[in-house]
Scaffold this active site. Sequence first.
Site, short mmCIF file in Angstrom:
data_model
loop_
_atom_site.label_atom_id
_atom_site.label_comp_id
_atom_site.label_asym_id
_atom_site.label_seq_id
_atom_site.Cartn_x
_atom_site.Cartn_y
_atom_site.Cartn_z
N ILE A 185 4.36 -27.16 -4.68
CA ILE A 185 3.66 -26.69 -3.39
C ILE A 185 3.55 -28.37 -2.88
O ILE A 185 3.18 -29.20 -3.90
CB ILE A 185 2.57 -26.00 -3.32
CG1 ILE A 185 1.86 -26.08 -1.79
CG2 ILE A 185 1.59 -26.42 -4.07
CD1 ILE A 185 0.61 -25.06 -1.71
N GLU A 188 0.25 -23.98 -12.20
CA GLU A 188 0.06 -24.87 -13.59
C GLU A 188 -0.09 -26.50 -12.67
O GLU A 188 0.55 -26.39 -11.57
CB GLU A 188 1.41 -25.24 -14.48
CG GLU A 188 1.49 -23.75 -15.52
CD GLU A 188 2.88 -23.75 -15.70
OE1 GLU A 188 3.87 -24.45 -14.88
OE2 GLU A 188 3.46 -22.96 -16.38
N ASN A 231 -3.99 -34.37 -11.78
CA ASN A 231 -3.99 -34.35 -10.36
C ASN A 231 -5.25 -33.67 -9.88
O ASN A 231 -5.29 -32.64 -9.60
CB ASN A 231 -2.72 -33.40 -9.97
CG ASN A 231 -2.45 -33.41 -8.63
OD1 ASN A 231 -3.17 -33.73 -7.67
ND2 ASN A 231 -1.26 -32.81 -8.10
N TYR A 266 -7.42 -26.06 -5.36
CA TYR A 266 -7.34 -24.89 -6.05
C TYR A 266 -8.59 -24.23 -6.17
O TYR A 266 -9.02 -23.17 -6.08
CB TYR A 266 -6.39 -24.97 -7.10
CG TYR A 266 -5.02 -25.35 -7.10
CD1 TYR A 266 -4.37 -24.89 -5.82
CD2 TYR A 266 -4.56 -26.49 -7.87
CE1 TYR A 266 -2.84 -25.36 -5.77
CE2 TYR A 266 -3.02 -26.68 -7.74
CZ TYR A 266 -2.45 -26.28 -6.59
OH TYR A 266 -1.21 -26.74 -6.40
#
Length: 149
Positions: A71, A105, A110, A117
């Site tokens: 994404i 994952e 990051n 998330y």
Amino acid sequence: MLELHLVDDITTAEAIAQAEASCTPHPWSAAMYAESISGQDQVFAYNSASAQTIGYAVILQVLDEIQLQNIFISKPWQRQGYGRKLLQLLMELAAKQNCSRMLLEVRESNLAARELYLSCGFKETGLRKQYYRSDSGPRENAILMEASL
């Protein structure tokens, strides 16, 4: 209105790879996108009302689970909430496809993605040591995450 459009033309793989390369340090190659488009993955373009592409996502459905493969939001659109909205649209789509959870994952480094998330209902569920290649130095760990849909 923002919309998801299924990408089914393999000739767009190079353009998708170039778009990702302009905004992330570890982009997929055009070959990876071509394989996703022609394979079992679903590749989505995320477009504005004026049909301008804001970003892309790749998902794979396995039985009642969705694996978020990749994404990204293009550079000019980053930090404006579009990543969150894209992720929410994908989660809604997965729920409509009778999926019970979404898995992903993410690179341990990051932090912005991990925070996104977590704020969208994902939980960190595991670790894959030395999963990602690194430009220099040791390989990087992957954090496994999942969300109930």
